[in-house]
Design a protein around this motif. Structure first.
Motif, PDB file in Angstrom:
ATOM      1  N   PHE A 186      74.236  39.273  13.998  1.00  0.00           N
ATOM      2  CA  PHE A 186      73.947  41.373  14.791  1.00  0.00           C
ATOM      3  C   PHE A 186      72.853  40.988  14.892  1.00  0.00           C
ATOM      4  O   PHE A 186      72.844  41.613  16.509  1.00  0.00           O
ATOM      5  CB  PHE A 186      74.451  41.972  13.550  1.00  0.00           C
ATOM      6  CG  PHE A 186      75.533  42.758  14.545  1.00  0.00           C
ATOM      7  CD1 PHE A 186      76.604  42.915  15.212  1.00  0.00           C
ATOM      8  CD2 PHE A 186      74.241  44.372  14.483  1.00  0.00           C
ATOM      9  CE1 PHE A 186      77.057  43.922  15.918  1.00  0.00           C
ATOM     10  CE2 PHE A 186      74.400  45.282  15.026  1.00  0.00           C
ATOM     11  CZ  PHE A 186      76.148  45.080  15.842  1.00  0.00           C
ATOM     12  N   TYR A 187      71.910  41.437  14.361  1.00  0.00           N
ATOM     13  CA  TYR A 187      70.442  41.531  14.985  1.00  0.00           C
ATOM     14  C   TYR A 187      70.145  41.088  15.859  1.00  0.00           C
ATOM     15  O   TYR A 187      69.430  41.458  17.145  1.00  0.00           O
ATOM     16  CB  TYR A 187      69.202  41.578  13.783  1.00  0.00           C
ATOM     17  CG  TYR A 187      69.947  41.883  12.447  1.00  0.00           C
ATOM     18  CD1 TYR A 187      70.726  43.201  12.375  1.00  0.00           C
ATOM     19  CD2 TYR A 187      69.565  41.489  11.327  1.00  0.00           C
ATOM     20  CE1 TYR A 187      70.955  43.862  11.489  1.00  0.00           C
ATOM     21  CE2 TYR A 187      69.595  42.699  10.284  1.00  0.00           C
ATOM     22  CZ  TYR A 187      70.713  43.195   9.879  1.00  0.00           C
ATOM     23  OH  TYR A 187      70.694  44.295   8.565  1.00  0.00           O
ATOM     24  N   LEU A 188      69.853  39.779  16.011  1.00  0.00           N
ATOM     25  CA  LEU A 188      70.138  38.209  17.222  1.00  0.00           C
ATOM     26  C   LEU A 188      70.584  39.262  18.398  1.00  0.00           C
ATOM     27  O   LEU A 188      69.677  39.079  19.959  1.00  0.00           O
ATOM     28  CB  LEU A 188      69.632  37.173  17.240  1.00  0.00           C
ATOM     29  CG  LEU A 188      69.748  36.690  16.032  1.00  0.00           C
ATOM     30  CD1 LEU A 188      69.626  35.749  15.882  1.00  0.00           C
ATOM     31  CD2 LEU A 188      67.475  36.774  16.468  1.00  0.00           C
ATOM     32  N   LEU A 189      71.971  39.775  18.229  1.00  0.00           N
ATOM     33  CA  LEU A 189      72.735  39.935  19.476  1.00  0.00           C
ATOM     34  C   LEU A 189      72.116  40.982  19.509  1.00  0.00           C
ATOM     35  O   LEU A 189      71.859  41.552  21.544  1.00  0.00           O
ATOM     36  CB  LEU A 189      73.684  40.712  19.394  1.00  0.00           C
ATOM     37  CG  LEU A 189      74.722  39.057  18.461  1.00  0.00           C
ATOM     38  CD1 LEU A 189      76.326  39.402  18.820  1.00  0.00           C
ATOM     39  CD2 LEU A 189      74.573  37.921  20.134  1.00  0.00           C
ATOM     40  N   VAL A 190      72.377  42.365  19.227  1.00  0.00           N
ATOM     41  CA  VAL A 190      70.940  43.452  19.208  1.00  0.00           C
ATOM     42  C   VAL A 190      69.917  43.253  20.307  1.00  0.00           C
ATOM     43  O   VAL A 190      69.550  44.102  21.056  1.00  0.00           O
ATOM     44  CB  VAL A 190      70.780  43.699  17.889  1.00  0.00           C
ATOM     45  CG1 VAL A 190      70.045  45.573  18.316  1.00  0.00           C
ATOM     46  CG2 VAL A 190      72.171  44.617  17.550  1.00  0.00           C
ATOM     47  N   ALA A 191      69.175  42.387  19.442  1.00  0.00           N
ATOM     48  CA  ALA A 191      67.855  41.870  20.197  1.00  0.00           C
ATOM     49  C   ALA A 191      68.014  41.535  21.737  1.00  0.00           C
ATOM     50  O   ALA A 191      66.933  42.330  22.897  1.00  0.00           O
ATOM     51  CB  ALA A 191      66.927  40.949  19.504  1.00  0.00           C
ATOM     52  N   VAL A 192      68.199  40.853  21.742  1.00  0.00           N
ATOM     53  CA  VAL A 192      69.045  40.385  23.245  1.00  0.00           C
ATOM     54  C   VAL A 192      69.282  41.531  24.120  1.00  0.00           C
ATOM     55  O   VAL A 192      69.216  41.506  26.003  1.00  0.00           O
ATOM     56  CB  VAL A 192      70.267  39.209  23.248  1.00  0.00           C
ATOM     57  CG1 VAL A 192      70.845  38.328  24.498  1.00  0.00           C
ATOM     58  CG2 VAL A 192      69.539  37.600  22.288  1.00  0.00           C
ATOM     59  N   ALA A 193      70.533  42.308  24.030  1.00  0.00           N
ATOM     60  CA  ALA A 193      71.037  43.249  24.601  1.00  0.00           C
ATOM     61  C   ALA A 193      69.833  44.882  24.919  1.00  0.00           C
ATOM     62  O   ALA A 193      69.671  44.939  26.051  1.00  0.00           O
ATOM     63  CB  ALA A 193      71.990  44.082  23.716  1.00  0.00           C
ATOM     64  N   ALA A 194      68.681  44.615  23.551  1.00  0.00           N
ATOM     65  CA  ALA A 194      67.294  45.287  24.579  1.00  0.00           C
ATOM     66  C   ALA A 194      66.781  44.759  25.272  1.00  0.00           C
ATOM     67  O   ALA A 194      66.805  45.749  25.999  1.00  0.00           O
ATOM     68  CB  ALA A 194      66.559  45.457  23.216  1.00  0.00           C
TER      69      ALA A 194
END
Length: 444
Positions: A145-153
């Protein structure tokens, strides 16, 4: 006046980047929903989660942490629900951005709102990851999930351009969507149990035995009535499954009894792996049950099912051999005054267990350690461990812990275990009529 009319005109964002952001947000939504389902499974069942691999990479340990409990207690929404809320905010903003771009309308507010949301998401991800480092336990799905947050940012800050510095409208926009989302998630949050069934409070039986003479309820009825509704249902379901379980006739083995005597009316056998978090929780619950139950009412036999292919050919998981060593060491220590201390300490330190650490826990004395090493390496101990593994296979073991009560497979649910003990092993005790009807699927 509409928000889009107040926005500062900017170049239209790339449609491809916007669609990519929508996809990322959708993936985050689906992952969050999956995590919530797993959390519900954790709270209403006692078997191991798919995202729990060992003591270090274990979603259950993170979701049972002090921080996770505090978030749920204060906000009434579990920590995975906050992840879902963030995902929905980003999804709504991304879809709105695509709509604005397709209609050639201003997109500045949408871009800034996305930057605010994803920026806060990254900050929270970093803080939560730091917390996992501090407790030495990581949630695999959380890391994803943190990786998805990073991609979104990355997409929000690097792929979109925006002019001006007006952040008031974007803050109101993202905050408003968040509040609406949290309001929608409050109901499922309130209906998500805050503690696992396996760690549920078991202090009620002590009070149940102090009922007034005028009270016609039995101690078992008092105990069952005192349980939370969710635990009552789980106990009812567990008893229904227990009644359907076939009985394997096998006399209690005095060599394996670690509590009580073979003459007790209720004989419990447990199979554990020293690196299994649920086994650690079950052992803590059984320790509490020993304090609450009448003397002589039950006995406990300790057996082992190491999830390590170095000594268990039934599993494919490779390990450093610590689970095998811990199992053999416990076999050697049964009957010794050191058994309870060593077992408890290994469970408490399961995240840091290595073979060297296990030997340090076992004994500091060189002579005693050599004596234990001789026992651990003996053919007799290997045969005893293999007997445990073969015995567990008769019950079609699917994971640890495995609990058997009077020859029948039972749920590793403390409330149900204590209920059977209080009933003297009679799973048809009239007191159980106070429980809700079991799940119809179980009765089929």
């Amino acid at each position: 006046m509409a928000i889009s009319q107040l926005a500062t005109p900017s170049s239209s964002p790339s449609k491809r980047s916007t669609i990519m952001l929508i996809v990322v947000a959708l993936l985050a939504v689906m992952l969050s929903i999956y995590q919530w389902v797993e959390l519900l499974h954790l709270r209403t069942a006692s078997d191991t989660l798919l995202c729990s691999f060992n003591a270090t990479f274990n979603c259950a340990n993170v979701w049972n942490s002090a921080l996770a409990h505090s978030v749920h207690q204060i906000t009434r929404i579990p920590i995975v629900g906050w992840g879902l809320a963030w995902s929905l905010v980003v999804l709504v903003l991304s879809v709105w951005l695509l709509h604005q771009a397709n209609k050639a309308l201003p997109t500045a507010d949408a871009v800034r709102a996305l930057r605010l949301s994803t920026g806060v998401g990254v900050l929270m991800a970093v803080l939560l990851l730091a917390y996992s480092v501090s407790i030495k336990t990581f949630c695999p799905t959380c890391i994803l999930f943190y990786l998805l947050v990073a991609v979104a940012a990355y997409l929000a800050f690097r792929r979109f351009t925006v002019a001006g510095k007006d952040w008031a409208q974007p803050a109101l926009l993202s905050g408003g969507i968040l509040l609406v989302t949290l309001a929608l998630l409050l109901y499922p949050g309130l209906n998500t149990p805050r503690e696992d069934l396996i760690t549920a409070e078991l202090a009620a039986p002590a009070a149940a035995e102090k009922t007034s003479p005028a009270n016609t309820l039995t101690p078992l009825e008092e105990f069952l009535n005192s349980l939370p509704v969710g635990i009552q249902q789980a106990t009812s379901d567990s008893l229904a499954m227990y009644r359907k379980s076939p009985t394997i006739e096998k006399a209690p083995d005095p060599r394996r009894i670690t509590f009580g005597t073979a003459a007790a009316p209720v004989h419990l056998v447990e199979w554990t792996d020293i690196r299994c978090p649920h086994c650690k929780n079950l052992e803590a619950a059984l320790t509490e049950i020993r304090k609450l139950s009448p003397p002589g009412s039950w006995s406990q036999a300790t057996r082992h099912y190491p999830l390590d292919n170095q000594c268990n050919s039934k599993v494919t998981r490779a390990s450093d051999g610590s689970s095998c060593l811990a199992a053999k060491l416990q076999i050697c220590l049964i009957g010794s005054p050191d058994f309870a201390r060593v077992r408890s300490t290994m469970f408490q330190q399961q995240a840091e267990l290595t073979q060297d650490r296990i030997w340090d826990i076992a004994s500091k004395d060189p002579g005693r350690r050599q004596e234990l090493k001789d026992c651990v390496n003996s053919p007799a101990t290997a045969a005893a461990l293999q007997e445990d593994i073969d015995f567990a296979e008769q019950y079609q073991i699917e994971g640890t812990p495995l609990v058997v009560v009077n020859g029948r497979k039972a749920a590793a649910l403390p409330a149900a275990i204590l209920s059977l003990i209080m009933a003297g092993g009679n799973d048809h005790d009239p007191a159980f009529l106070v429980l809700p009807t079991p799940d119809p699927e179980i009765l089929r």
